[in-house]
Design an enzyme around this catalytic site. Structure first.
Site, PDB file in Angstrom:
ATOM      1  N   THR A 182      -5.868  -1.808   7.251  1.00 12.09           N
ATOM      2  CA  THR A 182      -6.001  -3.258   7.344  1.00 12.09           C
ATOM      3  C   THR A 182      -7.394  -3.628   7.830  1.00 12.09           C
ATOM      4  O   THR A 182      -7.724  -4.816   7.875  1.00 12.09           O
ATOM      5  CB  THR A 182      -4.950  -3.832   8.311  1.00 12.09           C
ATOM      6  N   ARG A 206       6.676  -8.119   1.703  1.00 15.15           N
ATOM      7  CA  ARG A 206       7.516  -7.661   2.809  1.00 15.15           C
ATOM      8  C   ARG A 206       8.190  -8.854   3.502  1.00 15.15           C
ATOM      9  O   ARG A 206       9.376  -8.803   3.841  1.00 15.15           O
ATOM     10  CB  ARG A 206       6.686  -6.866   3.818  1.00 15.15           C
ATOM     11  N   ASP A 266      -1.590   6.275   6.513  1.00  9.79           N
ATOM     12  CA  ASP A 266      -1.620   4.863   6.879  1.00  9.79           C
ATOM     13  C   ASP A 266      -2.528   4.681   8.101  1.00  9.79           C
ATOM     14  O   ASP A 266      -2.724   5.615   8.882  1.00  9.79           O
ATOM     15  CB  ASP A 266      -0.199   4.393   7.199  1.00  9.79           C
ATOM     16  N   LYS A 285       0.828  -1.206   0.000  1.00  6.67           N
ATOM     17  CA  LYS A 285       0.000   0.000   0.000  1.00  6.67           C
ATOM     18  C   LYS A 285       0.867   1.262   0.000  1.00  6.67           C
ATOM     19  O   LYS A 285       0.616   2.202  -0.758  1.00  6.67           O
ATOM     20  CB  LYS A 285      -0.948  -0.024   1.212  1.00  6.67           C
ATOM     21  N   THR A 286       1.895   1.284   0.839  1.00  7.98           N
ATOM     22  CA  THR A 286       2.798   2.436   0.878  1.00  7.98           C
ATOM     23  C   THR A 286       3.568   2.564  -0.429  1.00  7.98           C
ATOM     24  O   THR A 286       3.767   3.675  -0.946  1.00  7.98           O
ATOM     25  CB  THR A 286       3.785   2.307   2.049  1.00  7.98           C
TER      26      THR A 286
END
Length: 363
Positions: A162, A238, A113, A68-69
């Site tokens: 999330t 990640r 975020d 997302k980032t």
């Protein structure tokens, strides 16, 4: 929990976040995975650049670690603008948000975020900012209070969460593009790992930068080694990059810099991670259900008390992946292991109708 899990999708340290930033793609062309979202963003970006307008507001939701980032930075790069990064919990009073909004330049990107943790009072400031590019600021209080309207430059808000269900309806309705990020396939993770391995000088760099994630020229040993990491990465880039860093260290110190499947197995076995990405805490969770509660069903609180862990932590950190791979079933009576989990743990399901004999240790 006492110790950070290497297999956790959350960022563990600021140093890791900085390192991940160096591996992030800078354009949609280099972005791997999420094909439907990439297609939508490509069309929208091309259209707004032709019209010289800001990008629509975007809401990205899904588990942590899926990019997302990264997508927020890519959108800013594609628009040739600046991205300002903040988080819902970091914005505690109106002045925090007003200060950020008034500093934005035309078509800039504001990435928030954990936007579901934004206070309702601050959401109301965002409503007019997102729709009309202005904010109403109250000066003083009581009978002397007055409101002034501050214009702000057209910008794009990208929210990441999330927990999409915790975002209020009025806030959700103001996003033009809403998309749920999905877990990555092993083939996509392989392309991401290949790109990262080249950037980390773990494997030979390809002179053609456009195919930096291309796997066609890899040796069978390297290809199988990267596939072994991808299969343990829980569908999350990640985690894949974190495991790759651990393998790189092990390869450098213990294997003379040679990347092979055997080296990957040795490196990740040292971390307690098996071929499916199951770690020690996952195994303890399943073993408790199998040994203490005869395979289930059993309530989450009972499992947590037996393990000495927080029930919320188990529900958010351990259970999602076990549910995803079909090792755990949630029933009305509680949690229950599946046949696949029993086989993976080396257990067998008894044919007895007695619930106490549901699971038995395999000889």
């Amino acid at each position: 929990m006492a110790k950070e899990r290497i297999i956790s999708a959350a960022t563990t340290t600021q140093q890791e976040e900085t390192f991940n930033l160096s591996l992030r793609p800078e354009s949609l062309h280099d972005y791997v995975g999420q094909p439907k979202l990439v297609e939508k963003l490509s069309i929208t970006l091309a259209a707004v650049k032709q019209r010289k307008e800001p990008m629509e507001h975007v809401l990205l939701h899904g588990p942590p670690g899926l990019g997302k980032t990264t997508l927020a930075h890519i959108i800013a790069n594609e628009m040739d603008t600046h991205v300002t990064v903040t988080a819902g919990p970091a914005l505690t009073k109106p002045g925090d948000l007003v200060g950020i909004l008034t500093k934005l330049q035309p078509h800039d990107v504001l990435f928030v975020d954990e936007i579901h943790r934004l206070q309702i009072s601050l959401e109301e400031y965002l409503y007019s900012a997102m729709e009309d590019f202005k904010i109403d600021v109250q000066i003083d209080q009581g009978m002397h209070a007055k409101t002034i309207t501050l214009p702000i430059k057209p910008f794009t808000l990208i929210g990441a969460t999330t927990r999409a269900g915790m975002i209020s309806g009025p806030m959700r309705s103001r996003f033009g593009i809403t998309h749920n990020l999905e877990f990555y396939s092993e083939s996509d993770l392989l392309a991401i790992l290949t790109r990262s391995a080249r950037l980390m000088n773990l494997i030979p760099s390809n002179s053609d930068l456009e195919s930096i994630g291309d796997t066609s020229n890899l040796s069978s040993d390297i290809l199988n080694a990267l596939c072994a990491i991808a299969s343990r990465s829980r569908g999350t880039p990640r985690i894949a990059n974190r495991l790759l860093r651990r393998v790189r260290d092990f390869t450098q110190v213990k294997a003379g810099g040679e990347l092979t499947p055997a080296v990957v197995d040795a490196a990740l076995s040292l971390e307690g991670i098996d071929s499916l990405g199951i770690d020690d805490l996952d195994r303890k969770y399943m073993q408790v259900i199998a040994d203490v509660y005869d395979g289930g069903p059993v309530g989450l609180e009972a499992i947590a008390a037996t393990l000495g862990e927080d029930a919320g932590t188990l529900e958010e950190v351990v259970e999602p992946y076990l549910l995803q791979i079909g090792f755990l079933a949630r029933t009305r009576k509680g949690r229950q292991l599946t046949t696949a989990a029993a086989q993976h743990l080396g257990l067998r399901i008894s044919t007895s109708q007695n619930p106490a004999d549901l699971f038995a240790l395999e000889d």
